[in-house]
Design a protein around this motif. Structure first.
Motif, short mmCIF file in Angstrom:
data_model
loop_
_atom_site.label_atom_id
_atom_site.label_comp_id
_atom_site.label_asym_id
_atom_site.label_seq_id
_atom_site.Cartn_x
_atom_site.Cartn_y
_atom_site.Cartn_z
N ASN A 23 0.81 -1.22 0.00
CA ASN A 23 0.00 0.00 0.00
C ASN A 23 0.84 1.27 0.00
OD1 ASN A 23 -2.19 -1.63 -0.07
ND2 ASN A 23 -2.88 -1.23 2.02
N SER A 93 -6.17 0.24 -6.85
CA SER A 93 -5.23 1.35 -6.68
C SER A 93 -4.91 2.06 -7.98
CB SER A 93 -3.92 0.84 -6.09
OG SER A 93 -4.19 0.20 -4.90
N PRO A 122 -16.77 3.18 -3.69
CA PRO A 122 -16.92 4.30 -4.61
C PRO A 122 -15.69 5.20 -4.57
CG PRO A 122 -18.18 4.70 -2.60
CD PRO A 122 -17.57 3.33 -2.47
N ILE A 123 -15.58 6.14 -5.52
CA ILE A 123 -14.45 7.09 -5.49
C ILE A 123 -14.97 8.52 -5.40
CG2 ILE A 123 -12.79 5.58 -6.67
CD1 ILE A 123 -13.33 7.27 -9.23
N ASP A 124 -16.19 8.65 -4.83
CA ASP A 124 -16.79 9.98 -4.73
C ASP A 124 -15.93 10.96 -3.92
OD1 ASP A 124 -17.48 8.17 -2.64
OD2 ASP A 124 -18.93 9.62 -1.88
N LEU A 125 -15.26 10.47 -2.87
CA LEU A 125 -14.44 11.37 -2.05
C LEU A 125 -13.23 11.87 -2.83
CD1 LEU A 125 -14.51 9.42 1.36
CD2 LEU A 125 -15.92 11.35 0.66
N SER A 162 -10.39 8.74 4.07
CA SER A 162 -10.08 7.74 3.04
C SER A 162 -8.59 7.80 2.69
CB SER A 162 -10.93 8.02 1.80
OG SER A 162 -10.28 7.56 0.64
N VAL A 163 -7.97 6.62 2.66
CA VAL A 163 -6.55 6.54 2.34
C VAL A 163 -6.32 7.01 0.91
CG1 VAL A 163 -4.59 4.95 2.07
CG2 VAL A 163 -6.22 4.62 3.95
N GLY A 164 -7.06 6.42 -0.03
CA GLY A 164 -6.86 6.74 -1.44
C GLY A 164 -7.19 8.20 -1.75
N ASP A 305 -7.67 -4.59 7.02
CA ASP A 305 -6.96 -5.60 6.24
C ASP A 305 -6.48 -6.77 7.10
OD1 ASP A 305 -7.35 -4.18 3.95
OD2 ASP A 305 -5.31 -3.39 3.81
N ILE A 327 -15.27 -0.58 8.28
CA ILE A 327 -14.72 0.12 7.11
C ILE A 327 -15.37 -0.34 5.81
CG2 ILE A 327 -12.62 0.76 5.85
CD1 ILE A 327 -12.56 1.77 8.72
C1 UD1 Z 1 -6.73 1.46 1.28
C2 UD1 Z 1 -5.87 0.22 1.21
C3 UD1 Z 1 -6.69 -1.01 1.58
C4 UD1 Z 1 -7.36 -0.81 2.93
C5 UD1 Z 1 -8.12 0.49 2.99
C6 UD1 Z 1 -8.66 0.82 4.37
C7 UD1 Z 1 -4.30 0.79 -0.53
C8 UD1 Z 1 -3.76 0.50 -1.87
N1 UD1 Z 1 -5.35 0.09 -0.14
O1 UD1 Z 1 -7.77 1.29 0.32
O2 UD1 Z 1 -5.79 -2.11 1.64
O3 UD1 Z 1 -8.26 -1.87 3.16
O4 UD1 Z 1 -7.26 1.59 2.60
O5 UD1 Z 1 -7.65 0.86 5.29
O6 UD1 Z 1 -3.75 1.60 0.20
N2 UD1 Z 1 -14.83 5.40 0.44
C9 UD1 Z 1 -15.89 6.09 -0.10
N3 UD1 Z 1 -15.63 6.96 -1.12
C10 UD1 Z 1 -14.38 7.18 -1.61
C11 UD1 Z 1 -13.30 6.47 -1.04
C12 UD1 Z 1 -13.56 5.58 -0.02
O7 UD1 Z 1 -17.04 5.92 0.31
O8 UD1 Z 1 -14.22 8.00 -2.53
C13 UD1 Z 1 -15.09 4.42 1.52
C14 UD1 Z 1 -14.77 3.00 1.07
O9 UD1 Z 1 -15.85 2.42 0.36
C15 UD1 Z 1 -14.49 2.32 2.38
C16 UD1 Z 1 -13.81 3.42 3.21
O10 UD1 Z 1 -14.18 4.65 2.58
O11 UD1 Z 1 -15.71 1.96 2.99
C17 UD1 Z 1 -12.30 3.30 3.27
O12 UD1 Z 1 -11.76 3.36 1.98
P1 UD1 Z 1 -10.31 3.97 1.69
O13 UD1 Z 1 -9.65 4.41 2.96
O14 UD1 Z 1 -10.43 4.95 0.59
O15 UD1 Z 1 -9.57 2.68 1.15
P2 UD1 Z 1 -8.67 2.53 -0.13
O16 UD1 Z 1 -7.79 3.72 -0.29
O17 UD1 Z 1 -9.48 2.05 -1.27
#
Ligand code: UD1
Length: 418
Positions: A23, A93, A122-125, A162-164, A305, A327
């Motif tokens: 990650n 990713s 989703p990727i709305d955030l 959100s991490v991503g 995870d 999560i």
């Molecule tokens: C990253 C990790 C993944 C880990 C997750 C949570 C990487 C490559 N992957 O994933 O291994 O399980 O963090 O620790 O680093 N969400 C929304 N909208 C968004 C983005 C996220 O609703 O635009 C929600 C997701 O559906 C989920 C929660 O936020 O329920 C956490 O997601 P996020 O922290 O974004 O996880 P990833 O970055 O995808």
């Protein structure tokens, strides 16, 4: 199709090194696009997702070379701003390339990402944060078409850390004029690692690993050398395997601080842990006790995870354990497969209640990356032979899994079937 065949029921003993973090290497590989120069990354794990990220970089026009654990990226010749559908589908990713492509070229064309089926994801955030920075986004069918326009630093408030979304905002903000503050940012160690890389590339950024990150926009442009931090989820998985099977293992090249909540859980379940520097040693009894309620949370809380591997250990405990997954809404799919090995798990919404028992070998199927790892943990602890199918999920996140488990005294082999 490849499977793992496991002869379970023996304690783990030995010493293995932990690999670089999946990650962390993925967003940092995406960030190499920003530098317009050469980056050398050390301690890169050899994983399927890393291969996917390299294919995206190559498609964008970067030259990429692998030298053992190093990846060298020369992004000076990058000349494309689109990521084709099939590359986007390979992993979740891939969406992390949106920020760097936009920052470098002022436009980007991607489609919705693939990845583990553990919830809606989703990727709305991500998109809301980029819009706030001035990116114009059109969503058309499964495609996302972005024009950077006039990118200006702003306060970006994330409704969830959100991490991503934190990473994409950081990466896009490098091309904004003025100062961007990300408020309610994710605090995962991988964010601090990305910050470190960006700093080495010349970016002004602080707060990575804390709730407020501040970046002064100025596209970083420098050759960079960086070492990827240790994989805390791989670390957690081997700790869970030892807790499930008993024995004594030592993990080197790890970062004990990053697995504090996992160490606390296995200690409370009866394991003894000693850690110092980059090494963790764990002694596990023949059977652990039930695990105190585990609630998955953003870092520094218990990592989602590690929920599945710890649940596999809980299946073997003397007593009851409770898991609350906050999560991802669909992250108990491994439970039905664990039940094939005799596990007693009751699911109600986002809660799982696990009554420990003696597991037996069975034929099971990986449901997703960490769910697959949980099945391997359970198979190692189960009496008799197990076969774990669909291990391509596991290949996404565990480097040299059979070599490492064999070094710990396990009987596991990778076979081609069919
Ligand atoms: C990253 C990790 C993944 C880990 C997750 C949570 C990487 C490559 N992957 O994933 O291994 O399980 O963090 O620790 O680093 N969400 C929304 N909208 C968004 C983005 C996220 O609703 O635009 C929600 C997701 O559906 C989920 C929660 O936020 O329920 C956490 O997601 P996020 O922290 O974004 O996880 P990833 O970055 O995808």
């Amino acid at each position: 199709m490849s499977v793992y065949r496991v002869q379970g029921g023996r304690p783990l003993r030995g010493k293995i090194p932990i690999s670089g973090a999946k990650n962390s290497v993925l967003p940092i590989l995406a960030a190499t696009l920003l530098t317009g120069g050469r980056s050398r990354l050390h301690n890169c794990p050899d994983l399927r997702d890393v291969g996917s990220a390299i294919r995206i970089l190559e498609h964008l026009g970067c030259r990429v070379l692998r030298e053992e654990g190093d990846i060298l990226v020369d992004s000076s010749m990058a000349n494309r701003w689109d990521v084709p559908h099939q590359l986007m589908r390979e992993m979740r990713s891939s969406v992390i390339f949106l920020g760097p492509i936009l920052a470098r070229f002022g436009k980007a064309q991607l489609s919705l990402p693939g990845g583990c089926d553990i919830g809606q994801r989703p990727i709305d955030l991500h998109l809301a944060a980029l819009r706030r920075l001035g990116v114009k986004i059109r969503e058309q069918g499964g495609d996302i078409l972005c024009e950077a326009g006039d990118l200006r630093g702003q306060d970006v408030i994330l409704s969830f850390p959100s991490v991503g979304a934190t990473e994409n905002t950081m990466l896009t903000a490098t091309a904004c004029t003025g100062v961007t503050r990300i408020i309610n940012a994710a605090r995962e160690p991988e964010i601090a690692d990305l910050q470190e890389f960006l700093r080495k590339a010349g970016a002004q950024v602080q707060g990575g690993g804390e709730s407020v990150i501040q970046l002064s926009g100025e596209l970083p442009r420098r050759d960079v050398e960086h070492t990827i931090l240790p994989d805390r989820i791989e670390t957690a998985t081997y700790l869970c395997a030892a807790a499930a099977c008993g024995g004594e293992i030592t993990l080197t090249e790890a970062e004990p601080e990053h697995v504090g909540t996992v160490l606390q859980c296995v200690s409370e379940a009866g394991c003894t842990v000693r850690s110092g520097g980059r090494t963790i040693t764990l002694w596990a009894p023949e059977r652990i006790k039930g695990i105190a309620p585990v609630r998955t949370m953003p870092y520094p809380g218990f990592p989602t995870d590690a929920q599945a591997p710890l649940m596999a250990a809980a299946c073997t405990a003397l007593g009851t354990s409770v898991f609350l997954e906050t999560i991802f809404e669909n992250r108990f799919r491994h439970a039905a497969e664990l039940a094939r090995m005799g596990a007693d798990i009751r699911i109600s919404g986002r809660t799982a209640i696990v009554n420990g028992t003696q597991l037996h070998g069975a034929r099971v199927r990986s449901t997703d990356l960490r769910g697959g790892a949980a099945l391997v943990v359970a198979a190692l602890a189960a009496q008799g032979e197990s076969v774990v199918e669909d291990i391509s999920h596991i290949d996404r996140g565990y480097e040299k899994l059979t070599d490492k488990l064999t070094a710990l005294g396990c009987q596991i082999e990778r076979l081609k079937e069919g």
